[in-house]
Design a protein around this motif. Structure first.
Motif, PDB file in Angstrom:
ATOM      1  N   LEU A 347      21.963 -12.447 -21.896  1.00  0.00           N
ATOM      2  CA  LEU A 347      20.991 -11.230 -21.733  1.00  0.00           C
ATOM      3  C   LEU A 347      20.680 -10.909 -22.924  1.00  0.00           C
ATOM      4  O   LEU A 347      19.509 -10.325 -23.067  1.00  0.00           O
ATOM      5  CB  LEU A 347      21.669 -10.159 -21.099  1.00  0.00           C
ATOM      6  CG  LEU A 347      21.837 -10.089 -19.539  1.00  0.00           C
ATOM      7  CD1 LEU A 347      22.744  -9.187 -19.035  1.00  0.00           C
ATOM      8  CD2 LEU A 347      20.649  -9.891 -18.944  1.00  0.00           C
ATOM      9  N   ASP A 348      21.353 -11.267 -24.167  1.00  0.00           N
ATOM     10  CA  ASP A 348      20.805 -11.315 -25.381  1.00  0.00           C
ATOM     11  C   ASP A 348      20.570 -12.519 -26.098  1.00  0.00           C
ATOM     12  O   ASP A 348      21.543 -13.374 -25.663  1.00  0.00           O
ATOM     13  CB  ASP A 348      21.654 -10.308 -26.404  1.00  0.00           C
ATOM     14  CG  ASP A 348      21.900  -8.911 -25.898  1.00  0.00           C
ATOM     15  OD1 ASP A 348      20.996  -8.322 -25.584  1.00  0.00           O
ATOM     16  OD2 ASP A 348      23.118  -8.627 -25.507  1.00  0.00           O
ATOM     17  N   VAL A 349      19.685 -12.784 -27.058  1.00  0.00           N
ATOM     18  CA  VAL A 349      19.574 -14.140 -27.788  1.00  0.00           C
ATOM     19  C   VAL A 349      20.702 -14.312 -28.466  1.00  0.00           C
ATOM     20  O   VAL A 349      21.365 -15.652 -28.349  1.00  0.00           O
ATOM     21  CB  VAL A 349      18.157 -14.281 -28.272  1.00  0.00           C
ATOM     22  CG1 VAL A 349      18.031 -13.398 -29.640  1.00  0.00           C
ATOM     23  CG2 VAL A 349      18.162 -15.674 -28.904  1.00  0.00           C
ATOM     24  N   HIS A 350      21.252 -13.343 -29.257  1.00  0.00           N
ATOM     25  CA  HIS A 350      22.527 -13.264 -29.873  1.00  0.00           C
ATOM     26  C   HIS A 350      23.532 -12.560 -28.789  1.00  0.00           C
ATOM     27  O   HIS A 350      23.687 -11.503 -29.138  1.00  0.00           O
ATOM     28  CB  HIS A 350      22.536 -12.904 -31.171  1.00  0.00           C
ATOM     29  CG  HIS A 350      21.970 -13.423 -32.307  1.00  0.00           C
ATOM     30  ND1 HIS A 350      21.587 -13.181 -33.525  1.00  0.00           N
ATOM     31  CD2 HIS A 350      21.299 -15.028 -32.296  1.00  0.00           C
ATOM     32  CE1 HIS A 350      21.142 -14.007 -33.999  1.00  0.00           C
ATOM     33  NE2 HIS A 350      20.806 -15.180 -33.366  1.00  0.00           N
ATOM     34  N   GLU A 353      25.506  -9.346 -29.615  1.00  0.00           N
ATOM     35  CA  GLU A 353      25.631  -8.899 -30.850  1.00  0.00           C
ATOM     36  C   GLU A 353      25.987  -7.405 -31.028  1.00  0.00           C
ATOM     37  O   GLU A 353      26.772  -6.759 -32.025  1.00  0.00           O
ATOM     38  CB  GLU A 353      24.409  -9.391 -31.787  1.00  0.00           C
ATOM     39  CG  GLU A 353      24.761  -9.308 -33.017  1.00  0.00           C
ATOM     40  CD  GLU A 353      23.749 -10.269 -33.808  1.00  0.00           C
ATOM     41  OE1 GLU A 353      23.588 -11.238 -33.641  1.00  0.00           O
ATOM     42  OE2 GLU A 353      22.819  -9.677 -34.839  1.00  0.00           O
TER      43      GLU A 353
END
Lengths: 462, 462
Positions: A347-350, A353
């Protein structure tokens, strides 16, 4: 509203409650974010953990799970009559909540009253990354604002990380969609980039393509003829023959799952011979890393394997020398590959994070290294079936870093500084794809996108 | 860095100091803004007043002007060696500051120390619209965070508004650039929109075009087949024959001056006959408003003139009736035109909206009306030579509002509710351009963009 089935969210919250055992879990959704005046907003982005457990992609929401009472409440306000006139009709919060399996909804201003009824030790929250959410916690829980980060609940963080790390098949399908939008963005760039264009023209193309396919950008694109600048969000250069273009960008699907792809290609039709040599070294390191992916292997070891392959290639070129096992162990290769091989994606690219690398990429027993190079590796721990990660090796000739190391004569037993002078203005090359760790190994995410040298030159018109 | 000449900024600050006379003026630049985790940033947008007086378009800066000491300082940190390795070399702050006529620069952490040396009554600040800047002020000035807005300096606000309201010729050139990017965005939309497309495909086109021309979006675009929803940021509908597309969007130039244009056109090639009738009413109101523009006229009167023209057209159609002077005075037309005729435009699309409508659009002696319709008019005061404004009349059939008024039998002496039932699903039409108030009247900003009915149909393929 674009959500999974109600059962998906009920199941995720059930597993979360089982993991936590007791307490009150507080989830803050995001608000609109102002750019140059209050009502001029950046595109809304919901908090990813809120999306994971409650699915509702709109501003102004919060939720609690009272584990002991098995109580789940979404807090939010319906539009007023006047707002309906200006914004059009929207379903009431209760109807939206029902669609993700929540029976109880209350007005926003009920949340602080709810929290006030419970001892603060029972209330768990995740570390906020937006100042307005930090302020809310400070006010509602009577904690001084600077203390908020250290008062986030480690148990809550660990439970969320455990769940979000393992992607379900329906999540994998969403990530495929995100990666496929990203593939389209890259294909268009690889086809349409021409000498004389400005980098920002490609930024427009990439941004437009993501939106036109129903997605969003998953992070600020890197589109540069200076691939050696790792954190590069300048787009003012002109594409000139002889240079390479490094494009590192991707889209979120409509449901906010991320894609993240990098390609490096010649501004002209063909790579130069020295560009070819470096490209192949990077590509072979990529292949070696991908081949090593499977549950149970430490990602740090995959990273070191890729570093070794990079070092071997650089030794063949005469840029490195000596015993390469020692060189990699001592970090000499980090002159060329300063960053990490990859990161979790979801759901987050990293992915996650905001929850902290020490929980997402490492464990209590296995901590991140503080050495140059390894300290930029966001993911080090053992891979598990269901993880989604990126593989993104590169070689970067950073003049300032070369000068610094050379001045200190650093790792001179492994680095041929004399030969390196020829590469000072070479730039940088990176390739990157997303992989899903399966029971037996791994699987690339999304449709094929040219990555082998000959294929890249072919799409450039050779 | 994209700035005007050093003399421009020196001159602006000189005039500001003259207006204020005494005290310490504190300017907070903006920071990076996080979307879904701390380091995943929205595109950076500098504060517009900071840009106006200091020109530097980068995060992490602040500045003071000590009027009594004639002292000007920019506070900011240079990149560390490590940051240079990751982000590439940038000119030092002192060099950037020198380019905008500032001789003294200090590290960021010197600013709170500087402020601590001065009595708080001497320190003037503008109202913050980002929570992190509010938090800084609260901490540095020991003011409780909720009190910050009421402690902003009215003298400072009024002086900034007085200066920023009157655009110089070099500013007009920049606004022309922004409007011309906006014109390109609209031309492409008017040419490429086709039945069967999704609104978000046009969002992609518009966004891509702004970036590809070296600009940015100046606000979240409205691109909708439901033009009657005034605050509409949904892009999920399919363009269907018979509907109209309302596009209200614009670009910022590279220097952050804004453009803002609206056009409404048929999804097919031609408007229907009833669409033509309403379009012409809106267009004639637009023409009447434009013809009235000149220094000295109250913009509220231009607004009321446009309202009168709209009412006249609606009476001819049989939707309004009775004495129209009375109807407009009583606000009956606001069933069809609920919002204001226009707003200031400059470094912000709603210029200086962060500083407060009561100062930007009205005066101490001439306050905004609280009536429905007029209370949405951002600008009411006398126009002056050098103002840049928008003219954006429209007619909107909002079912919820019609139902509400009809249930209350509101203004039934002026509104033919029976006939109105036929228009319930009509939608909405708006046209908008930017105008520069000159000594003798006004001048349209930017290159021509089709607005007359026949021209709009021609660009649609008739």
């Amino acid at each position: 509203m674009n959500t999974f089935s109600k059962e998906t969210y009920i199941g995720r919250r059930k597993r979360l409650k089982e993991k936590i055992g007791s307490g009150i879990l507080l989830f803050l959704g995001n608000e609109e974010s102002s750019s140059n005046f209050k009502d001029n907003w950046y595109p809304f982005r919901q908090d990813s953990s809120f999306l994971y457990f409650f699915g509702l992609d709109m501003p102004g929401l919060a939720a609690i799970i009272d584990v002991d009472q098995d109580l789940e409440i979404i807090f939010g306000d319906n539009l007023t009559t006047l707002e309906v006139i200006w914004q059009g009709a929207h379903p009431p919060i209760s109807e939206l909540a029902e669609a993700v399996g929540i029976q109880i909804t209350q007005a926003k201003n009920e949340l602080p009253k709810f929290l006030a009824k419970h001892p603060i030790q029972k209330i768990h929250f995740l570390p906020p990354y937006r100042p307005e959410n930090s302020l809310k916690l400070a006010e509602w829980l009577s904690i001084p604002n600077p203390e908020i980060p250290s008062r986030a609940s480690v148990d809550f963080i660990k439970a969320v990380v455990a769940l979000r790390s393992i992607k379900s098949e329906e999540e994998i399908r969403e990530i495929h969609k995100a990666v496929n939008i990203s593939v389209s963005m890259h294909k268009r760039t690889m086809k349409e980039a021409k000498p004389g264009m400005k980098e920002y023209q490609l930024l427009g193309l990439v941004n437009g393509e993501a939106l036109a396919l129903g997605g969003h950008l998953s992070f600020p694109p890197i589109i540069t003829i200076n691939g050696q600048i790792l954190h590069n969000h300048n787009y003012s250069n002109t594409l000139t023959e002889g240079k390479m273009l490094l494009g590192d960008f991707g889209a979120e699907s409509a449901m906010r799952y991320a894609g993240d792809i990098t390609r490096t290609f010649p501004v002209g039709v063909e790579f130069s011979s020295s560009q070819k040599e470096i490209y192949q070294i990077v590509f072979h390191a990529y292949q070696a890393a991908v081949a090593a992916l499977k549950p149970g292997i430490r990602f740090k070891d995959v990273h070191l394997l890729a570093c070794k392959r990079l070092a071997e290639g650089l030794k063949e070129l005469g840029l490195m020398k000596g015993n390469l096992d020692d060189a990699v162990e001592k970090g000499a290769h980090a002159l060329f590959f300063q960053c990490g091989l990859g990161h979790m994606m979801g759901l987050d690219v990293h992915d996650m994070e905001d929850l902290g690398e020490e929980y997402v990429g490492y464990t209590d027993a296995f901590k991140k290294s503080k050495e140059f190079g390894l300290r930029s590796l966001r993911l080090g721990k053992e891979l598990e079936s269901g993880f989604v990660i990126t593989i993104e090796p590169g070689i970067y000739f950073i003049p300032q870093l070369i000068d610094q190391w050379q001045a200190e004569n650093l790792h001179s037993e492994y680095i041929n500084y004399e030969k390196l002078a020829q590469y000072r203005n070479f730039g940088g090359i990176r390739v990157e794809d997303g992989y899903w760790i399966t029971d037996s190994g791994s699987q690339i995410l999304g449709d094929p996108l040219e990555i082998e040298l000959a294929d890249v030159e072919r799409i450039r018109g050779k």
